[in-house]
Design a protein around this motif. Structure first.
Motif, PDB file in Angstrom:
ATOM      1  N   ASP A  51       0.834  -1.203   0.000  1.00 45.78           N
ATOM      2  CA  ASP A  51       0.000   0.000   0.000  1.00 45.78           C
ATOM      3  C   ASP A  51       0.876   1.264   0.000  1.00 45.78           C
ATOM      4  O   ASP A  51       0.657   2.182  -0.792  1.00 45.78           O
TER       5      ASP A  51
ATOM      6  N   ILE B 113       1.448   4.138  -3.031  1.00 41.96           N
ATOM      7  CA  ILE B 113       1.234   5.583  -2.822  1.00 41.96           C
ATOM      8  C   ILE B 113       2.369   6.368  -3.469  1.00 41.96           C
ATOM      9  O   ILE B 113       2.139   7.337  -4.197  1.00 41.96           O
TER      10      ILE B 113
ATOM     11  N   VAL C 159      -0.038  15.132   0.294  1.00 43.48           N
ATOM     12  CA  VAL C 159      -0.683  15.082   1.620  1.00 43.48           C
ATOM     13  C   VAL C 159       0.261  14.456   2.652  1.00 43.48           C
ATOM     14  O   VAL C 159       0.402  14.955   3.768  1.00 43.48           O
TER      15      VAL C 159
ATOM     16  N   LYS D 269       2.830  16.966   3.599  1.00 41.80           N
ATOM     17  CA  LYS D 269       2.221  18.034   4.411  1.00 41.80           C
ATOM     18  C   LYS D 269       2.081  17.566   5.866  1.00 41.80           C
ATOM     19  O   LYS D 269       2.365  18.314   6.811  1.00 41.80           O
ATOM     20  N   MET D 270       1.634  16.311   6.036  1.00 46.62           N
ATOM     21  CA  MET D 270       1.459  15.766   7.392  1.00 46.62           C
ATOM     22  C   MET D 270       2.802  15.630   8.096  1.00 46.62           C
ATOM     23  O   MET D 270       2.933  15.952   9.280  1.00 46.62           O
TER      24      MET D 270
ATOM     25  N   ALA E  76       4.094  18.879   9.366  1.00 44.91           N
ATOM     26  CA  ALA E  76       3.360  19.402  10.530  1.00 44.91           C
ATOM     27  C   ALA E  76       3.559  18.553  11.785  1.00 44.91           C
ATOM     28  O   ALA E  76       3.233  18.986  12.886  1.00 44.91           O
ATOM     29  N   ALA E  77       4.090  17.342  11.608  1.00 44.82           N
ATOM     30  CA  ALA E  77       4.212  16.421  12.759  1.00 44.82           C
ATOM     31  C   ALA E  77       5.420  16.766  13.625  1.00 44.82           C
ATOM     32  O   ALA E  77       6.345  17.440  13.182  1.00 44.82           O
TER      33      ALA E  77
ATOM     34  N   LEU F 148       4.122  13.676  18.916  1.00 43.95           N
ATOM     35  CA  LEU F 148       2.848  13.283  18.298  1.00 43.95           C
ATOM     36  C   LEU F 148       3.018  11.976  17.514  1.00 43.95           C
ATOM     37  O   LEU F 148       2.183  11.069  17.606  1.00 43.95           O
TER      38      LEU F 148
ATOM     39  N   MET G 295      -0.983   2.645  18.199  1.00 39.73           N
ATOM     40  CA  MET G 295      -1.231   1.588  17.205  1.00 39.73           C
ATOM     41  C   MET G 295      -0.741   0.233  17.701  1.00 39.73           C
ATOM     42  O   MET G 295      -1.351  -0.801  17.406  1.00 39.73           O
TER      43      MET G 295
ATOM     44  N   ARG H 212     -10.923  -1.645 -10.545  1.00 37.96           N
ATOM     45  CA  ARG H 212      -9.914  -2.718 -10.459  1.00 37.96           C
ATOM     46  C   ARG H 212     -10.604  -4.058 -10.708  1.00 37.96           C
ATOM     47  O   ARG H 212     -11.499  -4.468  -9.952  1.00 37.96           O
TER      48      ARG H 212
ATOM     49  N   VAL I 164      -6.745   5.106  17.648  1.00 37.27           N
ATOM     50  CA  VAL I 164      -6.155   4.380  16.530  1.00 37.27           C
ATOM     51  C   VAL I 164      -6.503   2.898  16.682  1.00 37.27           C
ATOM     52  O   VAL I 164      -6.849   2.447  17.767  1.00 37.27           O
TER      53      VAL I 164
ATOM     54  N   TRP J  56      -8.934  -2.694   8.962  1.00 36.19           N
ATOM     55  CA  TRP J  56      -7.939  -2.292   7.977  1.00 36.19           C
ATOM     56  C   TRP J  56      -8.599  -1.510   6.840  1.00 36.19           C
ATOM     57  O   TRP J  56      -9.523  -1.974   6.194  1.00 36.19           O
ATOM     58  N   VAL J  57      -8.094  -0.305   6.635  1.00 36.44           N
ATOM     59  CA  VAL J  57      -8.524   0.491   5.491  1.00 36.44           C
ATOM     60  C   VAL J  57      -7.256   0.821   4.716  1.00 36.44           C
ATOM     61  O   VAL J  57      -6.273   1.263   5.303  1.00 36.44           O
ATOM     62  N   PRO J  58      -7.236   0.574   3.393  1.00 37.85           N
ATOM     63  CA  PRO J  58      -6.013   0.862   2.635  1.00 37.85           C
ATOM     64  C   PRO J  58      -5.542   2.305   2.841  1.00 37.85           C
ATOM     65  O   PRO J  58      -6.351   3.224   2.891  1.00 37.85           O
ATOM     66  N   LEU J  59      -4.219   2.481   2.954  1.00 38.18           N
ATOM     67  CA  LEU J  59      -3.687   3.826   3.209  1.00 38.18           C
ATOM     68  C   LEU J  59      -4.072   4.802   2.099  1.00 38.18           C
ATOM     69  O   LEU J  59      -4.298   5.981   2.340  1.00 38.18           O
ATOM     70  N   LYS J  60      -4.164   4.274   0.879  1.00 33.28           N
ATOM     71  CA  LYS J  60      -4.540   5.150  -0.248  1.00 33.28           C
ATOM     72  C   LYS J  60      -5.936   5.729  -0.038  1.00 33.28           C
ATOM     73  O   LYS J  60      -6.222   6.861  -0.420  1.00 33.28           O
TER      74      LYS J  60
ATOM     75  N   LEU K 129      -5.716   8.463   2.407  1.00 31.81           N
ATOM     76  CA  LEU K 129      -5.077   9.655   1.836  1.00 31.81           C
ATOM     77  C   LEU K 129      -6.038  10.512   1.027  1.00 31.81           C
ATOM     78  O   LEU K 129      -6.013  11.731   1.126  1.00 31.81           O
TER      79      LEU K 129
ATOM     80  N   LEU L  34      -8.032  12.690   3.093  1.00 32.50           N
ATOM     81  CA  LEU L  34      -7.333  13.843   3.681  1.00 32.50           C
ATOM     82  C   LEU L  34      -7.093  14.952   2.665  1.00 32.50           C
ATOM     83  O   LEU L  34      -6.600  16.019   3.011  1.00 32.50           O
ATOM     84  N   ASN L  35      -7.398  14.661   1.405  1.00 34.25           N
ATOM     85  CA  ASN L  35      -7.206  15.644   0.347  1.00 34.25           C
ATOM     86  C   ASN L  35      -8.541  16.362   0.100  1.00 34.25           C
ATOM     87  O   ASN L  35      -9.480  15.780  -0.421  1.00 34.25           O
TER      88      ASN L  35
ATOM     89  N   PHE M 223      -1.519  17.321  12.586  1.00 34.26           N
ATOM     90  CA  PHE M 223      -0.741  16.879  11.419  1.00 34.26           C
ATOM     91  C   PHE M 223      -1.063  17.745  10.187  1.00 34.26           C
ATOM     92  O   PHE M 223      -0.936  17.289   9.064  1.00 34.26           O
TER      93      PHE M 223
ATOM     94  N   VAL N  80      -3.619  18.399   8.620  1.00 33.28           N
ATOM     95  CA  VAL N  80      -4.773  18.056   7.773  1.00 33.28           C
ATOM     96  C   VAL N  80      -5.980  17.488   8.539  1.00 33.28           C
ATOM     97  O   VAL N  80      -7.089  17.482   8.014  1.00 33.28           O
TER      98      VAL N  80
END
Lengths: 95, 351
Positions: free
Chosen positions: A58, A62, A72, A75-76, A79-80, A84, A92, B37, B157, B161-165, B168, B171-172, B211, B213
């Motif tokens: 994954d 990206i 993004v 950007k994160m 800011a981190a 944090l 996690m 997909r 947290v 499981w959610v794909p990171l994509k 992302l 967050l946009n 962070f 966003v």
């Protein structure tokens, strides 16, 4: 001894954090994608953990895709701060 | 129509929940699935036992065997897909948030009206059984005259499981339409705020960003129209807190106070506290309601049934495009309030 271990642990965490942050902010997407691809195979060979392989795939995708997604991420990261980021990691893994 | 033949557009994470009601409704057949997909589309076809799969949503919309579609794609695609579905004469349900702008919302409503098809906003919180019970108790006068609502959101947290994509693009802001807490997840909160106590008169909000966003911590307050009722919504993230749950790590607590008591709903998406889902306090005592369905998935199930039943019974779905537009105006008022530092009326928010 415990105080020394704490101090050393904090120093090591700060070093890893700064190195990781610097690497992501300064390295182009395609190079990071290649790096994560290598890491993914190495981690899978060493641990055999499929979930870790899926997660790293994954991350690799990206950076392969680039564009708004990696904008993004950067950007994160800008800011981190260390505290944090450490909180997120600790949460996690349930520490 | 004896049966609704449904097509699902988008086979990502949330489809696991949106599909629940469609799979077990006796008069619904999940007929086709589409995902860009091919591996995902094929996997969903096998999982849901659909007759067909597509990788191009326009081909799915052209399928004459389909009566209706469920759209579960990134928010930027909601408007064009709803408009095209309406033009193809399919009844359409779209996952919340409805779209990204008020102009898009108006375009979607106009297209579905012109085509004469049902248009459902798929917002599941209003179907969550403990919230439904709370609403019923309020209507029966269990807390007297309602005075205020307090929505408290705590995120940690963990979770599924959610794909990171997927995270992302949420967050946009260009793709999502707003912030992940106050807009994407906030659509649920604004929906129940409005559903429980009525239309919003004006909003005042304060937001910090984590962070850069994440639009949390945030505090949103409002006044209701034609009454003295007030509302408050606090959104927080605790990045160092692990939340164990089957779904997202959002722990929702909803408290509605009335002249004679109060009601407290203690969970929704996650189960941080192992206490009854609903508590009623009045007459110096409390009563716990722990004998009802209280899984978050139940709300998706019932929301799906509503879409099928609305088509079969030829009635409007429980939440329509007009509800979605009102929620878009609520969100825009929140946004303008925290960016401009003033009280804003949702009804002044125009395209």
């Amino acid at each position: 001894m415990a105080a020394f271990q704490d101090k050393f642990g904090n120093w090591l965490a700060a070093l890893i954090y700064r190195a990781g942050r610097g690497l992501i902010l300064a390295t182009p997407d395609f190079a990071l994608a290649l790096l994560v691809r290598g890491l993914r195979w190495l981690a899978y060979l060493l641990t055999g953990d499929l979930q870790m392989r899926i997660a790293l795939t994954d991350v690799m995708e990206i950076f392969q895709d680039g564009g708004p997604g990696t904008a993004v991420v950067r950007k994160m990261i800008r800011a981190a701060d260390l505290k944090l980021s450490r909180d997120v990691l600790r949460g996690m893994i349930g520490l | 129509m004896d049966k609704v033949r449904l097509g699902i557009i988008g086979g990502g994470r949330i489809a696991d929940l949106n599909i629940l009601g469609y799979l077990d409704h006796p008069r619904c057949e999940v007929f086709a699935v589409c995902d860009s997909r091919e591996d995902v589309a094929r996997a969903r076809m096998a999982q849901w036992k659909t007759k067909k799969y597509y990788t191009d949503y326009q081909k799915l919309l052209a399928d004459p065997d389909l009566d209706a579609v469920e759209i579960l794609t990134p928010h930027r695609l909601h408007c064009p897909m709803v408009v095209e579905a309406a033009q193809a004469k399919k009844h359409v349900s779209v996952q919340k948030p409805m779209c990204r702008t008020i102009a898009e919302a108006e375009q979607m409503i106009a297209a579905t009206r012109a085509a004469g098809v049902k248009f459902k906003l798929f917002e599941n919180f209003v179907f969550y059984p403990p919230y439904r019970k709370a609403k019923e108790l309020i209507a029966e006068g269990a807390i007297g005259e309602p005075l205020s609502i307090n929505l408290k959101l705590g995120i940690g947290v963990g979770g599924w499981w959610v794909p990171l994509k997927t995270w992302l693009w949420h967050l946009n802001w260009d793709e999502c339409g707003g912030g992940p807490a106050l807009y994407d997840d906030g659509f649920h909160k604004m929906s129940i705020a409005r559903w429980f106590l009525g239309e919003i008169e004006s909003v005042r909000a304060w937001v910090q960003f984590m962070f850069g966003v994440l639009d949390e911590p945030a505090l949103v307050t409002w006044r209701y129209q034609n009454s003295d009722r007030l509302g408050m919504w606090e959104a927080n993230i605790s990045p160092g807190m692990l939340v164990r749950g089957q779904y997202y790590t959002a722990d929702e607590r909803v408290e509605i106070t009335g002249t004679e008591g109060w009601i407290w709903a203690t969970r929704c998406a996650s189960r941080l506290m192992r206490i009854p889902a609903l508590l009623l306090c009045r007459d110096g005592e409390h009563r716990a309601f722990d004998d009802m369905r209280d899984d978050w998935g139940d709300s998706f199930h019932d929301c799906g049934w509503d879409f099928v039943d609305a088509i079969l019974e030829d009635r409007p779905p429980f939440q329509t495009g007009e509800d979605g537009l009102a929620l878009m105006q609520f969100w825009k008022a929140v946004y303008h309030s925290y960016t401009e530092g003033r009280e804003v009326r949702p009804r002044d928010m125009k395209a």
